[in-house]
Motif scaffolding. Structure first.
Motif, PDB file in Angstrom:
ATOM      1  N   VAL A 218     -16.512   7.324   5.395  1.00  0.00           N
ATOM      2  CA  VAL A 218     -16.048   5.958   5.100  1.00  0.00           C
ATOM      3  C   VAL A 218     -16.652   5.554   3.752  1.00  0.00           C
ATOM      4  CG1 VAL A 218     -15.910   3.570   5.892  1.00  0.00           C
ATOM      5  CG2 VAL A 218     -15.965   5.414   7.560  1.00  0.00           C
ATOM      6  N   LYS A 219     -15.778   5.402   2.773  1.00  0.00           N
ATOM      7  CA  LYS A 219     -16.283   5.085   1.437  1.00  0.00           C
ATOM      8  C   LYS A 219     -15.419   4.018   0.788  1.00  0.00           C
ATOM      9  CE  LYS A 219     -18.825   9.076  -0.237  1.00  0.00           C
ATOM     10  NZ  LYS A 219     -20.127   8.508  -0.003  1.00  0.00           N
ATOM     11  N   LYS A 220     -16.072   3.358  -0.160  1.00  0.00           N
ATOM     12  CA  LYS A 220     -15.336   2.392  -0.967  1.00  0.00           C
ATOM     13  C   LYS A 220     -15.160   3.033  -2.346  1.00  0.00           C
ATOM     14  CE  LYS A 220     -15.598  -2.550  -1.899  1.00  0.00           C
ATOM     15  NZ  LYS A 220     -16.474  -3.716  -1.793  1.00  0.00           N
ATOM     16  N   LEU A 221     -13.923   3.011  -2.831  1.00  0.00           N
ATOM     17  CA  LEU A 221     -13.665   3.648  -4.128  1.00  0.00           C
ATOM     18  C   LEU A 221     -13.220   2.593  -5.125  1.00  0.00           C
ATOM     19  CD1 LEU A 221     -11.519   6.655  -2.829  1.00  0.00           C
ATOM     20  CD2 LEU A 221     -13.963   6.651  -3.276  1.00  0.00           C
ATOM     21  N   GLN A 222     -13.753   2.728  -6.316  1.00  0.00           N
ATOM     22  CA  GLN A 222     -13.318   1.882  -7.416  1.00  0.00           C
ATOM     23  C   GLN A 222     -12.254   2.714  -8.137  1.00  0.00           C
ATOM     24  OE1 GLN A 222     -16.872   0.966  -9.570  1.00  0.00           O
ATOM     25  NE2 GLN A 222     -16.141  -1.009 -10.195  1.00  0.00           N
ATOM     26  N   VAL A 223     -11.037   2.235  -8.181  1.00  0.00           N
ATOM     27  CA  VAL A 223      -9.949   3.065  -8.743  1.00  0.00           C
ATOM     28  C   VAL A 223      -9.190   2.295  -9.829  1.00  0.00           C
ATOM     29  CG1 VAL A 223      -7.886   4.421  -8.170  1.00  0.00           C
ATOM     30  CG2 VAL A 223      -9.687   4.148  -6.466  1.00  0.00           C
ATOM     31  N   VAL A 224      -8.947   2.974 -10.886  1.00  0.00           N
ATOM     32  CA  VAL A 224      -8.085   2.381 -11.934  1.00  0.00           C
ATOM     33  C   VAL A 224      -6.840   3.256 -12.021  1.00  0.00           C
ATOM     34  CG1 VAL A 224      -7.855   1.792 -14.386  1.00  0.00           C
ATOM     35  CG2 VAL A 224     -10.058   1.465 -13.227  1.00  0.00           C
ATOM     36  N   PHE A 225      -5.706   2.614 -11.865  1.00  0.00           N
ATOM     37  CA  PHE A 225      -4.445   3.364 -11.953  1.00  0.00           C
ATOM     38  C   PHE A 225      -3.909   3.287 -13.373  1.00  0.00           C
ATOM     39  CE2 PHE A 225      -4.759   2.588  -7.423  1.00  0.00           C
ATOM     40  CZ  PHE A 225      -4.374   3.817  -6.902  1.00  0.00           C
ATOM     41  N   GLY A 226      -3.142   4.280 -13.735  1.00  0.00           N
ATOM     42  CA  GLY A 226      -2.548   4.305 -15.073  1.00  0.00           C
ATOM     43  C   GLY A 226      -1.441   3.270 -15.186  1.00  0.00           C
ATOM     44  N   ASN A 227      -0.255   3.689 -15.395  1.00  0.00           N
ATOM     45  CA  ASN A 227       0.843   2.744 -15.609  1.00  0.00           C
ATOM     46  C   ASN A 227       1.380   2.166 -14.298  1.00  0.00           C
ATOM     47  OD1 ASN A 227       0.630   3.274 -18.326  1.00  0.00           O
ATOM     48  ND2 ASN A 227       2.091   4.988 -18.225  1.00  0.00           N
ATOM     49  N   THR A 228       1.524   3.041 -13.324  1.00  0.00           N
ATOM     50  CA  THR A 228       2.169   2.568 -12.084  1.00  0.00           C
ATOM     51  C   THR A 228       1.205   2.630 -10.890  1.00  0.00           C
ATOM     52  OG1 THR A 228       2.972   4.792 -11.750  1.00  0.00           O
ATOM     53  CG2 THR A 228       4.538   3.188 -12.706  1.00  0.00           C
ATOM     54  N   LEU A 229       1.370   1.633 -10.057  1.00  0.00           N
ATOM     55  CA  LEU A 229       0.567   1.562  -8.830  1.00  0.00           C
ATOM     56  C   LEU A 229       1.463   2.005  -7.667  1.00  0.00           C
ATOM     57  CD1 LEU A 229      -2.095   0.276  -7.459  1.00  0.00           C
ATOM     58  CD2 LEU A 229      -0.627  -1.680  -7.061  1.00  0.00           C
ATOM     59  N   PRO A 230       0.987   2.926  -6.843  1.00  0.00           N
ATOM     60  CA  PRO A 230       1.848   3.329  -5.718  1.00  0.00           C
ATOM     61  C   PRO A 230       2.193   2.125  -4.832  1.00  0.00           C
ATOM     62  CG  PRO A 230      -0.174   4.622  -5.823  1.00  0.00           C
ATOM     63  CD  PRO A 230      -0.304   3.570  -6.853  1.00  0.00           C
ATOM     64  N   GLU A 231       3.492   1.942  -4.574  1.00  0.00           N
ATOM     65  CA  GLU A 231       3.950   0.746  -3.831  1.00  0.00           C
ATOM     66  C   GLU A 231       3.409   0.712  -2.400  1.00  0.00           C
ATOM     67  OE1 GLU A 231       8.171   0.387  -3.890  1.00  0.00           O
ATOM     68  OE2 GLU A 231       8.229   0.153  -6.073  1.00  0.00           O
ATOM     69  N   ASP A 232       3.341   1.892  -1.809  1.00  0.00           N
ATOM     70  CA  ASP A 232       2.938   1.941  -0.391  1.00  0.00           C
ATOM     71  C   ASP A 232       1.440   2.200  -0.201  1.00  0.00           C
ATOM     72  OD1 ASP A 232       3.007   4.457  -1.430  1.00  0.00           O
ATOM     73  OD2 ASP A 232       3.839   5.409   0.373  1.00  0.00           O
ATOM     74  N   LEU A 233       0.649   1.924  -1.224  1.00  0.00           N
ATOM     75  CA  LEU A 233      -0.797   2.226  -1.172  1.00  0.00           C
ATOM     76  C   LEU A 233      -1.470   1.640   0.092  1.00  0.00           C
ATOM     77  CD1 LEU A 233      -3.123   3.535  -2.876  1.00  0.00           C
ATOM     78  CD2 LEU A 233      -3.561   1.257  -3.784  1.00  0.00           C
ATOM     79  N   GLY A 234      -1.151   0.387   0.371  1.00  0.00           N
ATOM     80  CA  GLY A 234      -1.777  -0.295   1.515  1.00  0.00           C
ATOM     81  C   GLY A 234      -1.439   0.329   2.858  1.00  0.00           C
ATOM     82  N   SER A 235      -0.354   1.104   2.905  1.00  0.00           N
ATOM     83  CA  SER A 235       0.038   1.661   4.212  1.00  0.00           C
ATOM     84  C   SER A 235      -0.362   3.129   4.378  1.00  0.00           C
ATOM     85  CB  SER A 235       1.561   1.505   4.385  1.00  0.00           C
ATOM     86  OG  SER A 235       2.228   2.230   3.373  1.00  0.00           O
ATOM     87  N   TRP A 236      -1.135   3.642   3.457  1.00  0.00           N
ATOM     88  CA  TRP A 236      -1.589   5.027   3.614  1.00  0.00           C
ATOM     89  C   TRP A 236      -2.509   5.141   4.828  1.00  0.00           C
ATOM     90  CZ3 TRP A 236      -3.212   7.551  -1.725  1.00  0.00           C
ATOM     91  CH2 TRP A 236      -2.105   7.542  -2.583  1.00  0.00           C
TER      92      TRP A 236
END
Lengths: 291, 368
Positions: A218-236
């Protein structure tokens, strides 16, 4: 070794414990954590032989606990609330334990009491909640039990007493190889002393691993996305929570691995920085998954 | 098994207090008997043989023992309350259950401590009564020897009669204690259980009385009266009966009353059987008792059925009695249809209330 296998327990129509299996190695300190009403105390009470399981079994050294005097005489049980005879003095409780447990050592009790300083003439009913808890811990530790079950042992204790209790437990485990099963809301303390933990939610064990393994998954990740953010990220499946401050996304995952990092990169993550979580944060984030 | 001493010590602590109560009650009665005997002797010295025969009969030794029953029963209620006070507290109950004792060990030690608490004072009382009798009889034998009724008077004052009565009393006490004790395992609330125990013990007398009052025998009057006479009355403490005969001195008639025990063997048998059944039921219910059922007033389904049936029956009869006592005089006649309807209403109300009470805690929402 303690073996809880497919344990279930119901109170009327309520299924308090549902198919919980736990294996606890000898000489380890095992934490049982969960929200209020999750079923922690019920598990500990079944383990102490207070409740009889409806299904499954609870074995200590290969023998069932319920109604088994030989096994119960090797168990120390500290409940979350005052449990002793209210009219008895501390002295009388010591005498009572001396008669009940052949292994009880008054010398050991006095050694602990030199730290806690309970008046032997005080009546149990006149002791504060914290004092009663100290008494229960001292009496049960002085049995030199093979298994010590502690249900919220630090509730009502001040910070110094908390520290002292934890030190006593660690020392005792080191000296005697006693097994400790502990439930507590103070997860910071559990994190420091527990070898393994089980997280209970609505009577089911949802996580069961060592504290280090749990914190590694269980980890918290700091993530920076490039141009596009995956639309379904929250439902992974792997993701428990997503937040963002500006372009920086904070993703909490319960399935952290290099594979997961790869997956994020495939979806446009340009920077991934894991942030360590303590047990309390892990518990809070995983509770969102549960709730 | 060595550690059983701790359990005995705990149980004796609550039993010791009540033992003191039983001792005071028994010694009080013993003193009262001593005073009666002494007063009778004074009467004899003042008024002669006639007084000794009419006043100084065996009632001094035999009739007072049943009189103790009420105080003893009150003692049992208090004793059982103290014995189960700790067990019924959830926290202490869990602590006790976590100790290395089985349910059966805890139950048997508790029961033995309770029995001991009234047995020792009862033995003291019995020895006292026997000694008082021995002392009085040395004088009475001489007095009786100059009357034409010596044989009868010596028979009714015999040591066998006294011993039989003492044994019968002891067994009655024991069966009462065991019943109240057993109810603690069947009904989880400490005081609730005591109240239900008292009402249950009174229920048979109430049912029989109501049946007589309402005259609803359905052709079973004969059997009802036999049960009443042979089982219920002895159990309610009416274990002795008064008899008497008249005699004439100087053209004046005098009545001598005396106490006798009817069907002593049968009564001893019944009380012994009740006591044995009590011990067996306590053993079985004590063995199966579970602290997790502490929130349920009546965990056992059979107990719930018996309770609901009993309350329904008693409520029906109670309302029917009330109707007959208060309404029939106003109406002027007993209308059978109305009696039946009121009995039915009483039964229905009793059933609803009893069902609610019996199911307290059955649906439990506690998990932690």
């Amino acid at each position: 070794m303690i073996e809880i296998s497919h344990m279930s327990k119901s109170f009327g129509e309520l299924r308090a414990i549902d198919d919980v299996s736990i294996q606890i190695q000898k000489g380890s300190i095992y934490g049982v954590i969960g929200e209020n009403g999750a079923g922690k105390s019920t598990i500990l009470q079944c383990l102490a032989g207070i409740y009889e399981c409806d299904g499954g079994r609870v074995l200590i050294e290969g023998e069932p606990v319920y109604e088994n005097n030989a096994i119960k005489s090797q168990i120390g049980y500290v409940a979350d609330r005052n449990q002793f005879f209210k009219g008895y003095t501390v002295r009388e409780m010591v005498d009572f334990f001396t008669l009940v447990y052949p292994t009880f050592s008054e010398e050991k009790f006095n050694k602990y009491n030199a730290t806690f300083g309970l008046n032997m003439k005080s009546k149990v009913k006149n002791l504060s909640k914290g004092m009663q808890m100290r008494l229960a811990i001292m009496l049960n530790m002085a049995i030199s039990p093979k298994v010590l079950i502690l249900d919220e042992p630090t509730s009502g204790l001040d910070v110094i007493a908390k520290r002292q209790v934890i030190d006593f437990i660690i020392d005792e485990v080191g000296e005697t190889g006693m097994t400790v099963v502990i439930s507590s809301h103070h997860l910071t303390e559990l994190e420091k002393i527990c070898d393994e933990v089980t997280i209970i939610h609505e009577g089911r064990a949802i996580y069961q691993m060592s504290v280090d393994e749990l914190k590694a998954s269980v980890k918290k990740l700091q993530v920076v996305f490039g141009n596009t953010l995956p639309e379904d990220l929250g439902s992974w499946d792997e993701i428990l929570k997503v937040d963002h401050i500006g372009s920086v996304y904070y993703i909490v995952t319960n399935k952290y691995s290099s594979k997961f990092e790869e997956k994020l990169k495939e979806h446009g993550a340009s920077l991934i920085e894991p942030i360590g979580l303590d047990l309390e944060e892990v518990f809070i984030y995983t509770s969102k998954l549960r709730g | 098994m060595k550690n059983i001493r701790a359990l005995i010590k705990v149980e004796l602590k609550s039993a010791a207090l009540m033992s003191l109560y039983f001792l005071v009650i028994n010694i009080g009665y013993l003193m009262l008997t001593g005073i009666t005997i002494s007063s009778n002797f004074k009467q004899y010295l003042r008024y002669g043989v006639r007084s000794a025969v009419t006043d100084f009969n065996n009632t001094a030794f035999l009739s007072f023992v049943p009189g103790l029953s009420l105080f003893i029963f009150l003692g049992f209620i208090l004793l059982v309350y103290f014995q189960f006070k700790n067990d019924k507290s959830l926290e202490v109950g869990r602590f006790l259950k976590s100790l290395p004792y089985t349910n059966v060990q805890r139950c048997l030690v508790k029961m033995s401590a309770g029995i001991l608490s009234y047995t020792i004072p009862f033995i003291i009382l019995s020895l006292g009564v026997i000694m008082l009798r021995a002392y009085a009889m040395t004088e009475l034998k001489t007095i009786y020897s100059i009357t034409p009724y010596e044989g009868i008077l010596l028979t009714i004052n015999s040591i066998q009669n006294l011993l039989s009565l003492l044994v019968l009393n002891y067994l009655t006490y024991t069966s009462l204690y065991l019943f109240v004790f057993m109810m603690q395992y069947l009904v989880n609330h400490n005081i609730g259980s005591l109240i239900i125990s008292i009402l249950t013990l009174l229920a048979p007398a109430f049912i029989i009385t109501s049946i007589h009052y309402l005259e609803i025998y359905y052709g079973l009057r004969y059997y009802l009266e036999r049960i009443e006479e042979k089982i219920l009355l002895p159990f309610y403490g009416m274990i002795t009966r008064y008899g008497g005969f008249t005699y004439t001195v100087d053209q004046s008639q005098y009545y001598i009353d005396y106490v006798y025990i009817e069907d002593i063997g049968f009564k001893l048998f019944i009380t012994l059987i009740i006591s044995i059944i009590g011990v067996y039921l306590i053993y079985q219910t004590g063995k199966r008792t579970k602290i997790e059922n502490a929130d349920r007033l009546m965990p056992d389904a059979i107990t719930r059925i018996i309770f609901i049936t009993g309350v329904t029956l008693c409520a029906a009869l109670l309302l029917a009695d009330t109707y007959k006592i208060f309404l029939v005089p106003l109406i002027g006649q007993n209308i059978v249809v109305l009696t039946s309807a009121i009995t039915l209403i009483g039964g229905t109300i009793g059933f609803i209330i009893a069902r609610k009470i019996a199911h307290i805690g059955i649906i439990n929402k506690r998990r932690d």
